[in-house]
Design a protein around this motif. Structure first.
Motif, mmCIF file in Angstrom:
data_model
loop_
_atom_site.group_PDB
_atom_site.id
_atom_site.type_symbol
_atom_site.label_atom_id
_atom_site.label_comp_id
_atom_site.label_asym_id
_atom_site.label_seq_id
_atom_site.Cartn_x
_atom_site.Cartn_y
_atom_site.Cartn_z
ATOM 1 N N GLN A 1 3.845 -5.248 18.049
ATOM 2 C CA GLN A 1 4.806 -5.685 19.050
ATOM 3 C C GLN A 1 4.239 -5.317 20.417
ATOM 4 O OE1 GLN A 1 8.817 -4.455 18.393
ATOM 5 N NE2 GLN A 1 9.569 -5.208 20.349
ATOM 6 N N ASN B 1 6.366 -16.202 15.064
ATOM 7 C CA ASN B 1 7.658 -16.686 15.555
ATOM 8 C C ASN B 1 8.815 -16.109 14.736
ATOM 9 O OD1 ASN B 1 6.464 -18.309 17.552
ATOM 10 N ND2 ASN B 1 6.037 -19.907 16.033
ATOM 11 N N ARG C 1 0.545 -15.613 17.359
ATOM 12 C CA ARG C 1 1.893 -15.084 17.582
ATOM 13 C C ARG C 1 2.775 -15.426 16.385
ATOM 14 N NH1 ARG C 1 4.832 -16.595 23.071
ATOM 15 N NH2 ARG C 1 4.987 -18.672 22.101
ATOM 16 N N ASP D 1 6.529 -9.744 22.286
ATOM 17 C CA ASP D 1 6.008 -10.725 21.333
ATOM 18 C C ASP D 1 5.408 -9.987 20.138
ATOM 19 O OD1 ASP D 1 6.715 -12.923 22.744
ATOM 20 O OD2 ASP D 1 4.706 -13.434 23.464
ATOM 21 N N VAL E 1 1.050 -14.609 26.484
ATOM 22 C CA VAL E 1 1.675 -13.506 25.743
ATOM 23 C C VAL E 1 2.669 -12.772 26.647
ATOM 24 C CG1 VAL E 1 1.243 -11.274 24.645
ATOM 25 C CG2 VAL E 1 -0.297 -13.193 24.201
#
Length: 676
Positions: free
Chosen positions: A249, A175, A173, A192, A188
Motif C-alpha cells: 500500500q 483494483n 495496480r 494505491d 500512482v
C-alpha cells in the motif's frame, strides 16, 4: 498527480556550481568555435603585422586591409562570444577573473584596431598601428586552451536523472474488484495497492499488506544485507524485491518518497557547494586590476607629459593587450590535460579540476564501507557442520539445490561459491518458499530446509552459540540447514573486506589524514570492519541524510573532507564534501555526483590521486608564475615606467616575450609525473 521523479520531467542541476570549471564551458561548443576561428585567423595572421612588425611570411595586396577588417570583425563577435558572455557574468557577480581579462584584451585589440583602420583610411600617410594580429591569435589560443581543458575533464552526468531511473516506468495496480492494471508511475497515488513480483524494483514507498519477501536496499540505503520483509513492514521505492511476491500500500510518491528526499539533498548540496575560485582566476583577477590601473595611469601621465592624445592612447592600449598574455590562457589547461591523461592511465577519471587544487588541504577521508572498503557483494565466509548427518560438501550440494533457482543476493553468493569450488548441486522437487522463514524442498528423498535463526529457535533445535559468535561479530548473515528435522549445518555469508583496504588505511594515517568510516550497515558490522582495518572513528546504521550531516559537521568545523563512496546513499555526501570520490564499480548516481572516479575500484588509487594532485598543484603554480610573471615585467615597461631613462618596451619585443612564455609553459606542463 505531479511526480517529482518523473523520468521525462527532471530538473537538471547546475553543473556550474559543482564542476569547478568556469562558466565559459557552458557557452557553446569550444571545439567548433576553435576550428572555425582558426580558419578566420589564418588569413589575418598572414595579412596583418604583429604589433606593427612585418614578419617574413606576411604579405599584402590592394584591399587586403578591408579583408582583414571583415574577418577580424566576424572572429571577434563569433570566437570571442564565450569570453564576452563570461565577462558579463563575472562583472555582474562583481568578481572579474579570467573571462574579464581575456575580454578586455580582445575588446581593446578589436576596437582600437577598427579606430586605426579608419584613421589609416582617412590619413594614409600617418600610419596608426593596429592589433588585428594580436586579436586573432589571442582568441584562437584562448579557445584552444578552453577546449583542451574541457576535453581533458569528463562532463559531469546528471545524478538526479540516474536516481529517477531507479524507478520503473510502469507499475501493476490492484483494483478494488481484484483485477490488475498496468499504469504509469506518475499516475500512482497514496493508498494505491501495487503488486511487486520477485526481482522487480519497488516503485514507491509503502507498507506490505500481503506476502513476505527479502529486499535488497543496498543501492538506496547502503545496507549490505538483504532485509526480510513481512506484512506491515515498510519498503523503500527504488530498492529491489527478492524472491517473494508482495502487495504494498503506497505511503509515499513523488515529492514525499524516500528516494525523492535523497534527490532533494543532492540538489541542495549542489546548489550550496560554493564554486571555488581557481588559481588561474585569482591570478587573472589581480592582473585585470593591475592592467586597468596601469593602463589608465599610463594614459593620464603620457597625456600630461607629451600633450599628445594619440601617443597616450597607444600606450594605454599596449598595456591592456600585453596584460593578457597567451601563456596565461594555456598555463592551467595544459597542466590539466597532462594530469588527466596520466590519471586515466592509473585508473582515475578526473571530473572536476578544483579537486586537484583542493587535495593538498584534505584532513579527513570519509569512507563508505560497502563496496568501498569491502567487495560489496555477498560471498560464503564459512560453513559450520553441526551434525554428522551430512558432510560439508554434502551440505553445500543440498543448500545449492534449494537456492539454485533463486535470484536474491544470498542465493547468488552461494551459487557462485559452489561454482568456484566445482561443487554441483543436487536436484530438488516440491520447492516451496516459507514466508518469513526460508525455503523447503525434497532432495534425495529427504525433507530439507534452509531457514533463519528465528525459525531454529522456534523449533528448539540445539546448537552451540559459540559457533555463530565470530560470524555475527563480522556482520555476516546466517542461514541454517535442516534435514528431516535435524539441524545439520550453518552457512555464513558476508561482504568480504578488499585485500588492499588495510594497507590503504595505514598509508592514509602515515600522511596524517584521518580515515572515518560511514556505513548504512549495523553498528556491530561496522565495528568489526573498523577494528580489522585500524579505523578508530566510525559511524553505523546511517541513512543518506545522516552521512551528509556528518560531512557537513566536519566542514562547519573548518575541516577539509574527502568522501569516498559507491551507492545512491552516498550521493548527497559526495556532492557536499570538499572532494567527492566515487568507486567506479558503484552506481551511476554516485559516479555522477563525484569529482573523481576510481575506474578500477581500488582504494589505493586514492593515494595515487593525492600524489598526482600535489604534483599537478606544483606545476600549476610554476606555470602561472611563467605566464603571469611575464606581465609583472611587461606591463610596467609598456606603461613607460623607465621612459625617463630611454627604456620603453617595443611592441615587437613584447610579442617575443609573450611567445617565449607560452613555449616555457607548454614545456613545463609536459614534465608532469606521478609517483607510483
Amino acid at each position: 498527480m505531479h511526480m517529482h521523479m518523473d523520468h521525462g520531467n527532471m530538473e537538471s542541476h547546475g553543473h556550474e556550481d559543482m564542476s569547478g570549471m568556469d562558466h565559459s564551458m557552458h557557452m557553446g561548443n569550444f571545439k567548433q568555435k576553435f576550428w572555425l576561428s582558426l580558419i578566420l585567423a589564418i588569413p589575418i595572421i598572414f595579412l596583418s603585422p604583429m604589433m606593427g612588425v612585418d614578419l617574413p611570411f606576411q604579405f599584402t595586396f590592394p584591399g587586403s586591409d578591408w579583408l582583414v577588417l571583415i574577418l577580424a570583425s566576424i572572429l571577434f563577435f563569433y570566437g570571442g562570444q564565450p569570453f564576452l558572455s563570461g565577462a558579463k557574468i563575472e562583472l555582474k557577480q562583481k568578481n572579474p577573473a579570467m573571462m574579464t581579462l581575456i575580454s578586455m584584451g580582445i575588446s581593446v585589440s578589436y576596437f582600437y584596431s577598427v579606430y586605426a583602420f579608419i584613421m589609416n583610411q582617412l590619413q594614409p600617410h600617418e600610419h596608426v598601428m593596429d592589433f588585428f594580429w594580436e586579436l586573432a591569435t589571442l582568441i584562437v589560443i584562448m579557445l584552444l586552451g578552453h577546449w583542451i581543458e574541457m576535453n581533458a575533464i569528463a562532463n559531469a552526468g546528471d545524478a538526479l536523472q540516474k536516481m529517477a531511473e531507479l524507478l520503473p516506468d510502469k507499475v501493476k495496480r490492484l483494483n478494488n474488484d481484484g483485477s490488475e492494471e498496468e499504469i504509469a508511475l506518475q499516475d500512482v497515488k497514496e493508498n494505491d495497492r501495487l503488486i511487486v513480483r520477485a526481482g522487480d524494483k519497488i516503485p514507491a514507498d509503502g507498507v506490505i499488506v500481503k506476502g513476505s519477501t527479502s529486499v535488497d536496499e543496498s543501492m538506496v540505503t547502503g545496507e549490505s544485507k538483504t532485509v526480510t520483509k513481512n506484512e506491515h513492514d515498510n519498503v523503500i521505492g527504488g530498492s529491489v524485491n527478492g524472491s517473494g511476491t508482495v502487495e504494498i500500500q503506497v505511503t509515499g510518491t513523488g515529492e514525499t518518497g524516500y528516494l525523492s528526499k535523497v534527490m532533494d539533498m543532492v540538489k541542495k548540496a549542489q546548489t550550496e557547494k560554493s564554486k571555488l575560485e581557481t588559481l588561474s582566476d585569482r591570478v587573472a583577477k589581480w592582473l585585470f586590476y593591475i592592467a586597468l590601473i596601469a593602463g589608465v595611469a599610463a594614459f593620464i601621465i603620457w597625456w600630461l607629459v607629451d600633450k599628445d592624445l594619440s601617443i597616450a592612447f597607444e600606450r594605454m592600449v599596449t598595456v591592456f593587450i600585453i596584460a593578457c598574455p597567451h601563456a596565461l590562457g594555456l598555463a592551467i589547461p595544459l597542466v590539466i590535460a597532462r594530469s588527466t591523461s596520466i590519471a586515466a592511465k592509473h585508473g582515475l577519471l578526473l571530473k572536476n579540476r578544483n579537486a586537484l587544487e583542493q587535495a593538498k588541504d584534505i584532513q579527513y577521508v570519509m569512507l563508505d564501507k560497502t563496496g568501498t572498503l569491502t567487495e560489496g557483494k555477498f560471498t560464503v565466509t564459512g560453513i559450520e557442520i553441526i551434525s554428522a548427518k551430512a558432510t560439508k560438501e554434502e551440505s553445500l550440494k543440498i543448500i545449492g539445490a534449494l537456492e539454485n533457482n533463486a535470484n536474491h543476493p544470498l542465493a547468488i553468493g552461494i551459487m557462485n561459491y559452489l561454482e568456484e569450488n566445482n561443487i554441483s548441486p543436487y536436484k530438488v522437487v516440491n520447492l516451496q518458499n516459507i514466508s518469513g522463514v526460508g525455503i523447503s524442498g525434497i532432495v534425495n528423498n529427504q525433507e530439507v530446509k534452509i531457514v533463519n535463526e528465528k525459525e531454529v529457535k522456534r523449533l528448539q533445535l540445539p546448537f552451540k552459540e559459540s559457533i555463530k559468535t565470530t560470524y555475527e561479530a563480522q556482520g555476516n548473515t546466517l542461514s541454517f540447514l535442516i534435514i528431516n528435522g535435524i539441524l545439520v549445518a550453518m552457512i555464513a555469508l558476508g561482504d568480504s573486506i578488499k585485500s588492499e583496504s588495510k594497507a590503504f588505511i595505514s598509508n592514509l594515517k602515515q600522511q596524517e589524514i584521518v580515515p572515518v568510516m560511514l556505513t548504512g550497515d549495523n553498528v556491530s558490522a561496522a565495528e568489526a570492519v573498523a577494528n580489522y582495518l585500524g579505523i578508530t572513528t566510525f559511524y553505523g546504521g546511517l541513512l543518506p541524510e545522516d552521512k551528509e550531516k556528518i560531512v557537513q559537521k566536519y566542514l562547519d568545523e573548518g575541516k577539509q573532507v574527502m568522501m569516498v563512496g559507491d551507492g545512491i546513499n552516498d550521493a548527497p555526501s559526495l556532492v557536499r564534501a570538499t572532494i567527492g570520490i566515487a568507486i567506479g564499480a558503484g552506481t551511476d548516481v554516485a559516479i555522477d555526483s563525484a569529482d573523481v572516479v576510481l575506474t578500477d575500484s581500488d582504494p589505493k588509487d586514492i593515494l595515487r590521486f593525492l600524489s598526482l594532485a600535489k604534483q599537478t598543484q606544483r606545476k600549476m603554480i610554476q606555470n602561472l608564475w611563467w605566464g603571469a610573471g611575464y606581465n609583472l615585467i611587461a606591463i610596467p615597461l609598456a606603461a613607460g615606467v623607465l621612459a625617463p631613462w630611454g627604456i620603453l618596451l617595443n611592441p615587437a619585443v613584447g610579442a617575443i616575450l609573450m611567445s617565449l612564455s607560452t613555449v616555457i609553459v607548454a614545456a613545463n606542463a609536459l614534465t608532469l609525473r606521478i609517483d607510483n
